[in-house]
Write a protein that holds these residues in place. Structure first.
Motif, short mmCIF file in Angstrom:
data_model
loop_
_atom_site.label_atom_id
_atom_site.label_comp_id
_atom_site.label_asym_id
_atom_site.label_seq_id
_atom_site.Cartn_x
_atom_site.Cartn_y
_atom_site.Cartn_z
N THR A 105 0.81 -1.21 0.00
CA THR A 105 0.00 0.00 0.00
C THR A 105 0.85 1.27 0.00
OG1 THR A 105 -0.08 0.09 2.43
CG2 THR A 105 -1.78 -1.22 1.31
N GLY A 106 2.14 1.12 0.28
CA GLY A 106 3.02 2.28 0.38
C GLY A 106 3.06 2.88 1.76
N TYR A 107 2.22 2.36 2.68
CA TYR A 107 2.20 2.88 4.04
C TYR A 107 3.12 2.08 4.95
CZ TYR A 107 -1.91 5.62 2.69
OH TYR A 107 -2.76 6.50 2.07
N GLU A 108 3.41 2.68 6.12
CA GLU A 108 4.28 2.04 7.09
C GLU A 108 3.54 0.94 7.85
OE1 GLU A 108 2.12 5.33 9.25
OE2 GLU A 108 3.03 5.02 7.27
N PRO A 109 4.26 0.06 8.55
CA PRO A 109 3.60 -0.99 9.33
C PRO A 109 2.83 -0.41 10.52
CG PRO A 109 5.91 -1.53 8.93
CD PRO A 109 5.73 -0.09 8.56
N ALA A 110 1.63 -0.95 10.73
CA ALA A 110 0.86 -0.59 11.92
C ALA A 110 1.23 -1.48 13.09
CB ALA A 110 -0.64 -0.72 11.63
N SER A 111 1.64 -2.73 12.81
CA SER A 111 2.10 -3.64 13.86
C SER A 111 2.99 -4.69 13.22
CB SER A 111 0.93 -4.29 14.59
OG SER A 111 0.19 -5.14 13.73
N LEU A 112 3.79 -5.34 14.06
CA LEU A 112 4.72 -6.38 13.62
C LEU A 112 4.40 -7.63 14.42
CD1 LEU A 112 7.85 -4.07 13.78
CD2 LEU A 112 6.70 -4.80 11.67
N GLU A 113 3.73 -8.60 13.80
CA GLU A 113 3.18 -9.74 14.52
C GLU A 113 4.06 -10.98 14.36
OE1 GLU A 113 0.45 -9.58 16.38
OE2 GLU A 113 -0.08 -7.51 15.84
N PHE A 114 4.33 -11.65 15.49
CA PHE A 114 4.99 -12.95 15.48
C PHE A 114 4.03 -13.99 16.03
CE2 PHE A 114 8.79 -10.25 15.55
CZ PHE A 114 9.62 -10.90 14.65
N SER A 115 4.11 -15.22 15.50
CA SER A 115 3.32 -16.30 16.06
C SER A 115 3.87 -16.68 17.42
CB SER A 115 3.33 -17.51 15.12
OG SER A 115 4.65 -17.99 14.92
N PRO A 116 3.04 -17.21 18.32
CA PRO A 116 3.52 -17.58 19.65
C PRO A 116 4.68 -18.57 19.64
CG PRO A 116 1.13 -17.50 19.63
CD PRO A 116 1.57 -17.34 18.21
N ASP A 117 4.77 -19.43 18.61
CA ASP A 117 5.90 -20.36 18.54
C ASP A 117 7.13 -19.75 17.86
OD1 ASP A 117 5.26 -20.33 15.85
OD2 ASP A 117 4.56 -22.40 15.77
N SER A 118 7.04 -18.47 17.49
CA SER A 118 8.16 -17.70 16.90
C SER A 118 8.55 -18.16 15.50
CB SER A 118 9.40 -17.75 17.81
OG SER A 118 9.13 -17.16 19.06
N ARG A 119 7.79 -19.04 14.89
CA ARG A 119 8.17 -19.55 13.57
C ARG A 119 7.66 -18.67 12.43
NH1 ARG A 119 7.16 -26.13 14.09
NH2 ARG A 119 8.64 -26.47 15.80
N LEU A 120 6.67 -17.81 12.69
CA LEU A 120 6.04 -17.04 11.63
C LEU A 120 6.08 -15.55 11.95
CD1 LEU A 120 2.92 -19.31 11.07
CD2 LEU A 120 5.02 -19.27 9.70
N PHE A 121 6.11 -14.75 10.90
CA PHE A 121 6.17 -13.30 11.02
C PHE A 121 5.19 -12.68 10.04
CE2 PHE A 121 8.32 -9.38 9.25
CZ PHE A 121 7.96 -8.54 10.30
N ALA A 122 4.36 -11.76 10.52
CA ALA A 122 3.37 -11.11 9.67
C ALA A 122 3.38 -9.60 9.93
CB ALA A 122 1.97 -11.67 9.94
N PRO A 123 4.01 -8.82 9.05
CA PRO A 123 3.93 -7.36 9.19
C PRO A 123 2.56 -6.88 8.75
CG PRO A 123 5.20 -7.94 7.24
CD PRO A 123 4.85 -9.23 7.90
#
Length: 343
Positions: A186-204
Motif C-alpha cells: 500500500t506504500g504505508y508504514e507498518p501498523a504492527s509487527l506480529e509474530f506467532s507464539p511459537d516464533s516460527r512465523l512473522f506477519a507485518p
C-alpha cells in the motif's frame, strides 16, 4: 474513595520530564492501581520474565516510560511494584518506542544514525545491570534509517523493524544477519509487527492493506497470503489469524473457520494470558452512552469473567501475563492496572 500509596519506591525521578512538576507516588484504591502520569507510555509486557523472588509465581513484568523520557521502569504487572529500571543512553532516539523481549531481559532501541556512514542503527540493551555497560549489540544498515517501530519474537532470536518508508525488516539480531525485507503493498508504514507464539512465523501488518502475508521467521520465505485480512493477531496455537469482526482465518488454505466461542460479538483480540486460558477482547459496537467495552473471557468456553468500559487516550492496552489485570492508559496521561477477575 480514599487513595493510599502502595509502593513509594516507584516514585522515581523521570529524566527530561521531571522538571515539569513534582514526582508522585503510585496511588491505588481498593480495586485499582495507578502509576503517576508523566505522561506514561506502555512499552511492553514480558510474560516469560522470571519471578521477583525465588520460588515465586511467574507473573512477568510490564515496562513503562515517559513518552519522551530516557527512563524505563519495569514493574510487577498486577501490583505496580518496581522491579528494576533502565536509563537509555544519549544516542537512543526517544521518539521511537523501545521493544521489550518476552523474558524481560532486553530492550531494543532505535539509535541516531552512524556519525560516519549515516546508516540507521538499532541497539540491544540489557535490562539488568552489567559490568561492561553499553549495548549488547548494535546493528547498523542503510535500511534501518527511518525505523519507527521494533518488536522481538517471543523466543527472542528475531527482531522486526518497521520503517516509515513502507517496509519491514526481519533481523537475527545476535549475529546481525538480515533475514528479509518485506515491502508494503500500500506504500504505508507498518501498523504492527506480529509474530506467532511459537516464533516460527512473522506477519507485518501495514496500514490500509487488504491482505496479510505471513513469512517464515527463520528463512524469510513467504508461507501464506490471507486475502481480505487487513489486520490480525495469531492464535495461541500459531495455526490461524484472529482477524477483525471476530473472524478466524486458518493459515493453511487461507479459509475462514467457525470462530471459537470467545470471539463471539467481538471486534478483535487485545491479548491472551501466558497460559492461553484467558483472552481480553473488544466488544463490537458501543453502548447507549457511546462507550466501548472490553471483556475478559475464558478461551475454552467463551464465558465472560469480567468487563469494563474502555478508556481511550491513545495508548495501547494489554492483559497481564496471569490474565487478571488490564494494563492501559488512565485517560490522564498515566498507566492504570485494573483488576478484572482474580484466579
Amino acid at each position: 474513595m480514599k487513595r493510599r500509596p502502595i509502593a513509594t519506591r516507584l516514585a522515581l525521578p523521570l529524566l527530561a520530564l521531571s522538571a515539569l512538576g513534582p514526582t508522585l507516588a503510585v496511588q491505588s484504591t481498593a480495586s485499582e492501581t495507578r502509576v503517576p502520569p508523566d505522561p506514561l507510555v506502555l512499552v511492553g509486557v514480558a510474560p516469560q520474565a522470571l519471578p521477583g523472588q525465588p520460588g515465586g509465581a511467574v507473573t512477568g513484568v510490564v515496562a513503562v516510560r515517559g513518552r519522551f523520557s530516557a527512563h524505563v521502569r519495569l514493574l510487577d504487572p498486577t501490583t505496580g511494584e518496581g522491579r528494576r529500571e533502565v536509563f537509555l543512553p544519549p544516542e537512543v532516539r526517544l521518539d521511537v518506542s523501545p521493544a521489550l523481549s518476552a523474558d524481560g531481559k532486553w530492550l531494543a532501541v532505535a539509535l541516531t544514525p552512524d556519525p560516519f556512514t549515516k546508516a540507521g542503527r538499532v541497539g540491544i540493551l540489557s535490562t539488568y545491570p552489567t559490568t561492561t555497560g553499553g549495548f549488547l549489540k548494535v546493528i547498523s544498515a542503510g535500511g534501518l534509517t527511518g525505523t519507527l517501530s521494533l518488536e522481538f519474537s517471543p523466543d527472542g532470536t528475531r527482531l522486526a523493524a518497521g520503517n516509515r518508508s513502507g517496509y519491514a525488516q526481519l533481523w537475527e539480531w545476535a549475529t546481525g544477519r538480515r533475514v528479509t525485507t518485506v515491502q508494503s503493498e500500500t506504500g504505508y508504514e507498518p501498523a504492527s509487527l506480529e509474530f506467532s507464539p511459537d516464533s516460527r512465523l512473522f506477519a507485518p501488518i501495514f496500514r490500509a492493506q487488504t491482505r496479510t502475508r505471513v513469512f517464515d521467521a527463520r528463512s524469510g520465505e513467504l508461507r501464506a497470503t490471507l486475502r481480505g485480512v487487513g489486520y490480525g493477531t495469531f492464535t495461541p496455537d500459531s495455526r490461524g489469524l484472529l482477524a477483525s469482526r471476530g473472524r478466524l482465518v486458518l493459515l493453511e488454505g487461507g479459509k475462514e473457520a467457525p470462530p471459537p466461542a470467545y470471539l463471539a460479538g467481538t471486534n478483535g483480540v487485545i491479548g491472551f494470558s501466558a497460559d492461553g486460558t484467558r483472552v481480553l477482547v473488544r466488544r463490537t459496537g458501543v453502548d447507549v452512552q457511546g462507550r466501548e467495552w472490553l471483556e475478559l473471557r475464558e478461551v475454552a468456553t467463551g464465558h465472560t469473567l469480567g468487563a469494563l468500559t474502555r478508556v481511550w487516550d491513545g495508548w495501547p492496552e494489554a492483559l497481564s501475563p496471569d490474565g487478571t489485570t488490564l494494563i492501559g492508559g488512565d485517560g490522564e496521561g498515566g498507566i492504570r492496572l485494573l483488576p478484572l477477575a482474580p484466579r
